[in-house]
Design a protein around this motif. Structure first.
Motif, PDB file in Angstrom:
ATOM      1  N   ASN A   1     -11.279  12.325   3.948  1.00  0.00           N
ATOM      2  CA  ASN A   1     -12.612  11.532   3.591  1.00  0.00           C
ATOM      3  C   ASN A   1     -12.323  10.319   2.558  1.00  0.00           C
ATOM      4  OD1 ASN A   1     -14.002  13.064   5.100  1.00  0.00           O
ATOM      5  ND2 ASN A   1     -15.103  14.091   3.540  1.00  0.00           N
ATOM      6  N   ALA A   2     -11.398  10.483   1.586  1.00  0.00           N
ATOM      7  CA  ALA A   2     -10.980   9.429   0.773  1.00  0.00           C
ATOM      8  C   ALA A   2     -10.141   8.394   1.373  1.00  0.00           C
ATOM      9  CB  ALA A   2     -10.134  10.129  -0.336  1.00  0.00           C
ATOM     10  N   MET A   3      -9.423   8.799   2.377  1.00  0.00           N
ATOM     11  CA  MET A   3      -8.567   7.886   3.155  1.00  0.00           C
ATOM     12  C   MET A   3      -9.412   6.861   3.842  1.00  0.00           C
ATOM     13  SD  MET A   3      -5.626  10.417   4.128  1.00  0.00           S
ATOM     14  CE  MET A   3      -5.028   9.370   5.796  1.00  0.00           C
ATOM     15  N   ALA A   4     -10.570   7.486   4.587  1.00  0.00           N
ATOM     16  CA  ALA A   4     -11.501   6.492   5.211  1.00  0.00           C
ATOM     17  C   ALA A   4     -12.066   5.386   4.315  1.00  0.00           C
ATOM     18  CB  ALA A   4     -12.416   7.133   6.104  1.00  0.00           C
TER      19      ALA A   4
ATOM     20  N   GLN B   1     -10.661   4.425   1.521  1.00  0.00           N
ATOM     21  CA  GLN B   1      -9.821   3.760   1.109  1.00  0.00           C
ATOM     22  C   GLN B   1      -9.623   2.509   1.955  1.00  0.00           C
ATOM     23  OE1 GLN B   1      -5.840   5.780   1.252  1.00  0.00           O
ATOM     24  NE2 GLN B   1      -5.249   4.865  -0.468  1.00  0.00           N
ATOM     25  N   VAL B   2      -9.708   2.837   3.533  1.00  0.00           N
ATOM     26  CA  VAL B   2      -9.749   1.779   4.340  1.00  0.00           C
ATOM     27  C   VAL B   2     -10.930   0.782   4.157  1.00  0.00           C
ATOM     28  CG1 VAL B   2      -9.913   1.298   7.066  1.00  0.00           C
ATOM     29  CG2 VAL B   2      -8.379   3.021   6.176  1.00  0.00           C
ATOM     30  N   ALA B   3     -12.054   1.535   4.002  1.00  0.00           N
ATOM     31  CA  ALA B   3     -13.192   0.458   3.905  1.00  0.00           C
ATOM     32  C   ALA B   3     -13.109  -0.140   2.513  1.00  0.00           C
ATOM     33  CB  ALA B   3     -14.293   1.384   3.616  1.00  0.00           C
ATOM     34  N   GLU B   4     -12.375   0.195   1.406  1.00  0.00           N
ATOM     35  CA  GLU B   4     -12.276  -0.770  -0.050  1.00  0.00           C
ATOM     36  C   GLU B   4     -11.321  -1.846   0.509  1.00  0.00           C
ATOM     37  OE1 GLU B   4     -10.953   2.053  -2.786  1.00  0.00           O
ATOM     38  OE2 GLU B   4     -12.890   3.281  -2.633  1.00  0.00           O
TER      39      GLU B   4
ATOM     40  N   CYS C   1      -9.784   7.976  12.971  1.00  0.00           N
ATOM     41  CA  CYS C   1     -10.273   9.176  12.472  1.00  0.00           C
ATOM     42  C   CYS C   1      -9.263  10.075  11.787  1.00  0.00           C
ATOM     43  CB  CYS C   1     -10.855   9.985  13.555  1.00  0.00           C
ATOM     44  SG  CYS C   1     -11.548  11.488  13.006  1.00  0.00           S
ATOM     45  N   PHE C   2      -9.318  10.191  10.372  1.00  0.00           N
ATOM     46  CA  PHE C   2      -8.071  10.853   9.681  1.00  0.00           C
ATOM     47  C   PHE C   2      -8.443  12.439   9.694  1.00  0.00           C
ATOM     48  CE2 PHE C   2      -8.415   6.660   7.883  1.00  0.00           C
ATOM     49  CZ  PHE C   2      -7.234   6.100   8.115  1.00  0.00           C
ATOM     50  N   LEU C   3      -7.676  13.014  10.488  1.00  0.00           N
ATOM     51  CA  LEU C   3      -7.864  14.660  10.733  1.00  0.00           C
ATOM     52  C   LEU C   3      -6.846  15.596  10.608  1.00  0.00           C
ATOM     53  CD1 LEU C   3     -10.528  15.904  12.185  1.00  0.00           C
ATOM     54  CD2 LEU C   3      -9.084  15.958  14.215  1.00  0.00           C
ATOM     55  N   GLY C   4      -5.584  15.004  10.744  1.00  0.00           N
ATOM     56  CA  GLY C   4      -4.397  15.744  11.135  1.00  0.00           C
ATOM     57  C   GLY C   4      -3.891  16.250   9.697  1.00  0.00           C
ATOM     58  N   ALA C   5      -3.277  17.414   9.614  1.00  0.00           N
ATOM     59  CA  ALA C   5      -2.780  18.125   8.266  1.00  0.00           C
ATOM     60  C   ALA C   5      -1.557  17.034   7.831  1.00  0.00           C
ATOM     61  CB  ALA C   5      -2.177  19.365   8.716  1.00  0.00           C
ATOM     62  N   ARG C   6      -1.070  16.508   8.917  1.00  0.00           N
ATOM     63  CA  ARG C   6       0.284  15.684   8.703  1.00  0.00           C
ATOM     64  C   ARG C   6      -0.135  14.315   8.302  1.00  0.00           C
ATOM     65  NH1 ARG C   6       1.194  18.569  13.141  1.00  0.00           N
ATOM     66  NH2 ARG C   6       2.849  20.172  12.975  1.00  0.00           N
ATOM     67  N   THR C   7      -1.105  13.887   8.399  1.00  0.00           N
ATOM     68  CA  THR C   7      -1.871  12.428   7.964  1.00  0.00           C
ATOM     69  C   THR C   7      -1.982  12.310   6.453  1.00  0.00           C
ATOM     70  OG1 THR C   7      -2.545  12.515  10.073  1.00  0.00           O
ATOM     71  CG2 THR C   7      -3.230  10.767   8.962  1.00  0.00           C
ATOM     72  N   GLY C   8      -1.399  11.232   5.942  1.00  0.00           N
ATOM     73  CA  GLY C   8      -1.607  11.038   4.390  1.00  0.00           C
ATOM     74  C   GLY C   8      -1.860   9.624   4.131  1.00  0.00           C
ATOM     75  N   PRO C   9      -2.060   9.430   2.780  1.00  0.00           N
ATOM     76  CA  PRO C   9      -2.816   8.123   2.581  1.00  0.00           C
ATOM     77  C   PRO C   9      -1.917   6.854   2.931  1.00  0.00           C
ATOM     78  CG  PRO C   9      -2.960   9.547   0.556  1.00  0.00           C
ATOM     79  CD  PRO C   9      -2.178  10.564   1.744  1.00  0.00           C
ATOM     80  N   ASP C  10      -0.666   7.165   2.926  1.00  0.00           N
ATOM     81  CA  ASP C  10       0.225   6.155   3.302  1.00  0.00           C
ATOM     82  C   ASP C  10      -0.190   5.350   4.733  1.00  0.00           C
ATOM     83  OD1 ASP C  10       1.232   8.649   3.788  1.00  0.00           O
ATOM     84  OD2 ASP C  10       3.067   8.143   4.197  1.00  0.00           O
ATOM     85  N   GLN C  11      -0.514   6.587   5.550  1.00  0.00           N
ATOM     86  CA  GLN C  11      -0.987   6.157   6.929  1.00  0.00           C
ATOM     87  C   GLN C  11      -2.110   5.295   7.079  1.00  0.00           C
ATOM     88  OE1 GLN C  11       0.486   9.422   7.289  1.00  0.00           O
ATOM     89  NE2 GLN C  11       2.082   8.581   8.735  1.00  0.00           N
TER      90      GLN C  11
END
Ligand SMILES: *Cc1c(COP(=O)(O)O)cnc(C)c1O
Length: 499
Positions: free
Chosen positions: A381-384, A386-389, A453-463
């Protein structure tokens, strides 16, 4: 080499080979499957084999040609749709079930975890007390099962058993324009008809407008129609919007209509304290669904339906007593796992043979706990946000839908560009072809959005950061630089996997 004898053991040996190949696949050093499809099709495209080649040769084809040309979905940069690759323990538990408990029925440890994991999910997701669950293949079937219960409830109240006698007269389902298409399909399968689904308007944030629902319910009140269900979203597929559950549930109860909450994607969001207040009203639900194969990272093939009363599911879906099943059991105290089928899940839904999915959910939750899952959801949720910011701060980016959960809808803008939809479609296609960041697109209030849509366990903030960077770079290139064909940027220069 023609032999009837399939290998039925030696898993230790073959899993070592398989594990090695899969670990390598997960480094995503390989080119995309469509980079040179002729290379694997030359091996895989064959007529029906009249004679077998034996397991060693099959493993050779699997490890060299099949796995390296698999899907892009487990790639941490893939944020398309609402889907992701399984985590390791989920894949392992699936395999364990396939070997050690090929059916969910009969009294064994896997069967035991079927019910316990459903109870865990109900507690984790703060469902109304005493709700009981059922696994199925995914959200679409989970919705079908839940609406089957709603249909049973609604028609029984007017003296009709729809499971036995069929549906009589017209029915109504109320769902917002942002509802998943599986709701309309469920209406078709349940004999209500797709047209029975009345679309209720949404606000600019994609949430159902309760006043619009109330107007429709009032209008339909004196019609000779059976109101079957009001469907609300706890996380829409397009944007992750959460409908005002409290207001909608209250209306559904006031009109004595079944209240269904589709939380296939978004229900686990309730674990994030920043958004959990949006789930107020969940306690009014008569049925709820969630997809462990979305945010929990289970292998695809696991959805769950929860209802207050499984007896209703049984009346809707019983496959009826069959002598080959029931007579194989005993009424005496079970002393052997095959003395009983266990809880009759096959009478609660549309599957008889079904894998042991509970062990998978058990393994996922046992590995990281509620706390680990909460951390994952907060991170996404924070990553989404972050994209908005980033989009807020950049003159060439525009937010089309602010994130509620882990989806952010944004686009590239340029004052000189006459067709922003076409520009963003082109940016999106180039992203996909480059293969490092693979979001999908959707249309928000008539405008094409790039939709991670950030969902995957492998997906991190750098993505999240790198996706925005690439969108900005491509947007600048397509609006200022010389025309470039996205195809010339194919990942063909990336290193080849061992062959
Ligand atoms: C994904 C989704 C579904 C369908 O789930 P499947 O597992 O793909 O069948 C249903 N409803 C919502 C809200 C979804 O996001």
């Amino acid at each position: 080499m023609a032999t009837e004898q399939a290998e039925c053991g030696k898993l230790e040996t073959y899993l070592q080979t398989l594990g090695h190949t899969l670990d390598r696949f997960l480094t995503f050093q390989h080119p995309d499957a469509m980079h040179e499809p002729a290379r694997w099709r030359a091996v895989l495209e064959r007529p029906l084999p009249a004679f077998g080649i034996g397991i060693d040769a099959v493993m050779e084809e699997m490890t060299r040609y099949l796995i390296p040309n698999g899907s892009a979905i487990p790639n941490p940069g893939c944020t398309a749709f609402i889907t992701t690759g399984a985590t390791t323990v989920g894949a392992l538990a699936t395999l364990a079930g396939a070997v050690a408990s090929p059916q969910r029925l009969s009294l064994n440890a896997f069967n035991f975890l079927e019910e316990q994991s459903l109870e865990w999910l109900a507690e984790l997701l703060q469902l109304p007390p005493a709700m009981k669950g059922l696994y199925s293949s995914g959200g679409s079937v989970a919705n079908l099962v839940a609406l089957g219960a709603a249909r049973q409830y609604a028609f029984e109240r007017v003296g009709i058993d729809p499971a036995r006698h069929g549906v009589r007269g017209a029915a109504r389902l109320y769902a917002s324009s942002a509802s998943h298409h599986s709701i309309r399909r469920a209406a078709a399968v349940l004999g209500l008809g797709r047209d029975a689904v009345v679309t209720i308007a949404t606000d600019a944030e994609g949430r159902m407008i309760p006043a619009a629902l109330e107007r429709q319910l009032e209008e339909d009140r004196d019609q000779a129609m059976v109101p079957v269900a009001v469907v609300a979203n706890a996380g829409t597929t397009d944007t992750g919007a959460i409908d005002p559950l409290q207001a909608i549930g209250t209306l559904a109860h006031r009109y004595a209509i079944w209240f269904h909450v589709d939380g296939a994607y978004g229900l686990p969001g309730i674990l994030d304290p920043e958004v959990s207040p949006l789930y107020a009203g969940l306690e009014l639900a008569d049925s709820v669904i969630v997809d462990p194969h979305k945010w929990l990272g289970a292998p695809v093939g696991i959805g769950a339906t929860f209802v207050r009363d499984r007896a209703l599911l049984q009346r809707a879906f019983t496959q009826e007593a069959s002598s080959y099943l029931e007579l194989a059991c005993t009424q005496e105290t079970a002393q052997h796992s095959m003395d009983s089928l266990g809880i009759p899940y096959s009478d609660f839904g549309v599957e008889l043979s079904a894998p042991s999915r509970g062990a998978v959910v058990w393994a996922l939750l046992r590995e990281i706990g509620a706390d680990g899952l909460r951390a994952r959801i907060r991170r996404h949720n924070a990553m989404a946000r972050q994209v908005a910011e980033r989009a807020d701060a950049h003159p060439n980016l525009e937010i089309l839908q602010r994130p509620t959960l882990s989806i952010c809808c944004f686009r590239y803008v340029d004052v000189a560009c006459p067709d922003l939809d076409a520009l963003n479609a082109r940016i999106h296609r180039a992203l996909v072809r480059h293969g490092r960041h693979i979001p999908s697109t959707t249309v928000v209030n008539g405008r094409l959005a790039i939709r991670p849509c950030f969902l995957g366990a492998r997906t991190g903030p750098d993505q999240a950061q790198a996706l925005v960077d690439e969108v900005v770079a491509l947007g600048a290139q397509f609006t200022q630089g010389p025309e470039l064909d996205p195809d010339t940027h194919n990942s063909g220069t990336m290193p080849d996997i061992e062959r």
